[in-house]
Design a protein around this motif. Structure first.
Motif, PDB file in Angstrom:
ATOM      1  N   PHE A  79       1.352  10.990   1.004  1.00  0.00           N
ATOM      2  CA  PHE A  79       0.363   9.908   1.079  1.00  0.00           C
ATOM      3  C   PHE A  79       0.345   9.125  -0.229  1.00  0.00           C
ATOM      4  N   ALA A  80       0.352   9.832  -1.371  1.00  0.00           N
ATOM      5  CA  ALA A  80       0.348   9.160  -2.676  1.00  0.00           C
ATOM      6  C   ALA A  80       1.620   8.352  -2.885  1.00  0.00           C
ATOM      7  N   ALA A  81       2.759   8.883  -2.435  1.00  0.00           N
ATOM      8  CA  ALA A  81       4.023   8.160  -2.580  1.00  0.00           C
ATOM      9  C   ALA A  81       4.011   6.864  -1.771  1.00  0.00           C
ATOM     10  N   ARG A  82       3.483   6.919  -0.550  1.00  0.00           N
ATOM     11  CA  ARG A  82       3.422   5.709   0.274  1.00  0.00           C
ATOM     12  C   ARG A  82       2.485   4.674  -0.336  1.00  0.00           C
ATOM     13  N   ALA A  83       1.349   5.126  -0.820  1.00  0.00           N
ATOM     14  CA  ALA A  83       0.383   4.201  -1.411  1.00  0.00           C
ATOM     15  C   ALA A  83       0.968   3.528  -2.646  1.00  0.00           C
ATOM     16  N   SER A  84       1.618   4.308  -3.502  1.00  0.00           N
ATOM     17  CA  SER A  84       2.206   3.762  -4.716  1.00  0.00           C
ATOM     18  C   SER A  84       3.307   2.767  -4.397  1.00  0.00           C
ATOM     19  N   ALA A  85       4.121   3.068  -3.390  1.00  0.00           N
ATOM     20  CA  ALA A  85       5.208   2.159  -3.015  1.00  0.00           C
ATOM     21  C   ALA A  85       4.666   0.806  -2.580  1.00  0.00           C
ATOM     22  N   LEU A  86       3.577   0.802  -1.831  1.00  0.00           N
ATOM     23  CA  LEU A  86       2.991  -0.465  -1.406  1.00  0.00           C
ATOM     24  C   LEU A  86       2.503  -1.267  -2.605  1.00  0.00           C
ATOM     25  N   THR A  87       1.935  -0.593  -3.606  1.00  0.00           N
ATOM     26  CA  THR A  87       1.500  -1.291  -4.816  1.00  0.00           C
ATOM     27  C   THR A  87       2.693  -1.919  -5.523  1.00  0.00           C
ATOM     28  N   CYS A  88       3.811  -1.192  -5.593  1.00  0.00           N
ATOM     29  CA  CYS A  88       5.007  -1.712  -6.265  1.00  0.00           C
ATOM     30  C   CYS A  88       5.632  -2.883  -5.519  1.00  0.00           C
ATOM     31  N   SER A  89       5.330  -3.032  -4.242  1.00  0.00           N
ATOM     32  CA  SER A  89       5.957  -4.080  -3.438  1.00  0.00           C
ATOM     33  C   SER A  89       5.294  -5.436  -3.617  1.00  0.00           C
ATOM     34  N   ARG A  90       4.224  -5.491  -4.433  1.00  0.00           N
ATOM     35  CA  ARG A  90       3.558  -6.773  -4.657  1.00  0.00           C
ATOM     36  C   ARG A  90       3.173  -6.908  -6.129  1.00  0.00           C
ATOM     37  N   ALA A  91       2.939  -8.134  -6.540  1.00  0.00           N
ATOM     38  CA  ALA A  91       2.702  -8.414  -7.952  1.00  0.00           C
ATOM     39  C   ALA A  91       1.347  -7.889  -8.407  1.00  0.00           C
ATOM     40  N   GLY A  92       1.347  -7.272  -9.589  1.00  0.00           N
ATOM     41  CA  GLY A  92       0.098  -6.812 -10.190  1.00  0.00           C
ATOM     42  C   GLY A  92      -0.437  -5.562  -9.536  1.00  0.00           C
ATOM     43  N   ALA A  93      -1.597  -5.128 -10.037  1.00  0.00           N
ATOM     44  CA  ALA A  93      -2.236  -3.915  -9.518  1.00  0.00           C
ATOM     45  C   ALA A  93      -3.005  -4.261  -8.249  1.00  0.00           C
ATOM     46  N   GLU A  94      -2.297  -4.271  -7.135  1.00  0.00           N
ATOM     47  CA  GLU A  94      -2.893  -4.574  -5.834  1.00  0.00           C
ATOM     48  C   GLU A  94      -2.670  -3.373  -4.918  1.00  0.00           C
ATOM     49  N   PRO A  95      -3.516  -2.348  -5.030  1.00  0.00           N
ATOM     50  CA  PRO A  95      -3.332  -1.143  -4.223  1.00  0.00           C
ATOM     51  C   PRO A  95      -3.625  -1.406  -2.747  1.00  0.00           C
ATOM     52  N   PRO A  96      -3.100  -0.548  -1.881  1.00  0.00           N
ATOM     53  CA  PRO A  96      -3.258  -0.769  -0.455  1.00  0.00           C
ATOM     54  C   PRO A  96      -4.653  -0.407   0.056  1.00  0.00           C
ATOM     55  N   HIS A  97      -5.009  -0.998   1.174  1.00  0.00           N
ATOM     56  CA  HIS A  97      -6.203  -0.592   1.918  1.00  0.00           C
ATOM     57  C   HIS A  97      -5.849   0.554   2.846  1.00  0.00           C
ATOM     58  N   ALA A  98      -6.853   1.284   3.269  1.00  0.00           N
ATOM     59  CA  ALA A  98      -6.630   2.435   4.160  1.00  0.00           C
ATOM     60  C   ALA A  98      -5.887   2.022   5.417  1.00  0.00           C
ATOM     61  N   SER A  99      -6.184   0.832   5.950  1.00  0.00           N
ATOM     62  CA  SER A  99      -5.553   0.389   7.187  1.00  0.00           C
ATOM     63  C   SER A  99      -4.048   0.208   7.033  1.00  0.00           C
ATOM     64  N   GLU A 100      -3.581  -0.175   5.845  1.00  0.00           N
ATOM     65  CA  GLU A 100      -2.156  -0.346   5.606  1.00  0.00           C
ATOM     66  C   GLU A 100      -1.432   0.998   5.641  1.00  0.00           C
ATOM     67  N   LEU A 101      -2.075   2.031   5.108  1.00  0.00           N
ATOM     68  CA  LEU A 101      -1.453   3.357   5.098  1.00  0.00           C
ATOM     69  C   LEU A 101      -1.514   4.008   6.461  1.00  0.00           C
ATOM     70  N   ALA A 102      -2.562   3.717   7.206  1.00  0.00           N
ATOM     71  CA  ALA A 102      -2.650   4.261   8.566  1.00  0.00           C
ATOM     72  C   ALA A 102      -1.544   3.726   9.440  1.00  0.00           C
ATOM     73  N   ALA A 103      -1.127   2.487   9.152  1.00  0.00           N
ATOM     74  CA  ALA A 103      -0.086   1.858   9.962  1.00  0.00           C
ATOM     75  C   ALA A 103       1.321   2.213   9.496  1.00  0.00           C
ATOM     76  N   ALA A 104       1.401   2.850   8.307  1.00  0.00           N
ATOM     77  CA  ALA A 104       2.727   3.145   7.731  1.00  0.00           C
ATOM     78  C   ALA A 104       3.407   4.282   8.471  1.00  0.00           C
TER      79      ALA A 104
END
Length: 304
Positions: A279-304
């Motif tokens: 779960f932490a790896a998926r969340a971190s990857a989504l943050t790295c996929s966009r500029a700046g510190a923009e962490p994912p919302h729960a709904s994004e991880l539920a859909a992953a």
């Protein structure tokens, strides 16, 4: 509720990697601040405990916390300016920072009264445990809350340029470990600290989570277990806030499993750790996929 304690600052991020004269974009940041925002987006009840300037940057920092549903009643205020961190991005999107901290509001943090009764975990780290006089107040908060059974998560997130005496800091770090339940750090942090995971575990934490960039995460537990998960492959824009997202995701996942009680983390088995680290790896990857510190919302991880 999880209380995140530490600095809130403004990152000045270049709009072109590798060009020190590129235009700088202001972005709200600071390791603890990013962790609080990420927890809020994941849906965990969260409060931020810090000292924030009354200047325009400080008002913007608080506004974002309110937008993300993070409580701010533990935030102290001061007229001193907001800390600035100038980022430099390499070709891979990794950031190095130069900090402007003299006379800023966050380093004057004072030990607060007892945290809310609903507090189950306290997360600390980064610059706030370096810059005095606030560093001593954060350390006092850590020890006090650990003594009353609060789960303490520590991410040292080493910023070597801010540490005037490396050996003194390393000794201080070792002194924190008896109060720590979960130690999370990067491979670079571990190398700089010069310690050994086994020794750190013997000093107090129930588990040490080591982040390895694109190679994923590993956990070491005090009963001698070691387990790793791979990183999630994404097109990296930059790595700003990636480690802070890992902090938040770990805490969110452990809280969902009701593992904040003293000794409870010892009962998490290999399958549970794989789920938490994944779960932490998926969340971190989504943050790295966009500029700046923009962490994912729960709904994004539920859909992953």
């Amino acid at each position: 509720m999880i209380v995140v304690a530490g600095e809130a600052l403004i990152d000045l991020v270049p709009q072109s990697a590798g060009d020190p004269l590129a235009a700088l974009r202001p972005a709200r940041g600071g390791g603890p601040y990013n962790t609080a925002v990420a927890l809020g987006r994941l849906g965990t009840p969260t409060a931020f405990c810090s000292r924030v300037s009354t200047d325009a940057f400080g008002e913007s920092l608080l506004e974002r916390l309110h937008t993300e549903g993070v409580r701010t009643d533990l935030v102290q205020r001061g007229a001193e300016p907001t800390t600035l961190a100038v980022a430099a991005l390499d070709a891979a999107g990794s950031a190095a920072y130069t900090f402007y901290v003299a006379g800023t509001a966050d380093r004057l943090f004072a030990l607060p009264g007892r945290l809310p009764a609903a507090t189950r975990a306290l997360s600390l780290g980064t610059c706030s445990l370096v810059l005095e006089p606030g560093a001593t107040a954060y350390e006092q908060l850590m020890r006090r809350e650990a003594e009353r059974g609060v789960f303490v998560a520590l991410d040292p997130n080493i910023r070597a340029g801010l540490i005037p005496d490396a050996d003194a800091y390393r000794a201080r770090f070792r002194g924190w470990l008896p109060s720590v339940s979960l130690l999370k750090l990067s491979e670079d942090d571990a190398e700089w600290l010069g310690g050994d995971v086994a020794d750190w575990l013997a000093a107090g934490p129930a588990a040490v989570v080591l982040t390895r960039g694109a190679d994923g995460l590993s956990v070491f537990t005090r009963d001698g277990r070691q387990l790793s998960v791979p990183g999630e492959r994404v097109d990296v824009v930059d790595t700003i806030g990636a480690g802070d997202t890992v902090n938040a995701a770990l805490l969110h996942a452990l809280g969902q499993r009701e593992l904040f009680a003293p000794g409870a983390l010892d009962g998490l088995g290999p399958d549970g750790w794989r789920e938490v680290l994944g779960f932490a790896a998926r969340a971190s990857a989504l943050t790295c996929s966009r500029a700046g510190a923009e962490p994912p919302h729960a709904s994004e991880l539920a859909a992953a």
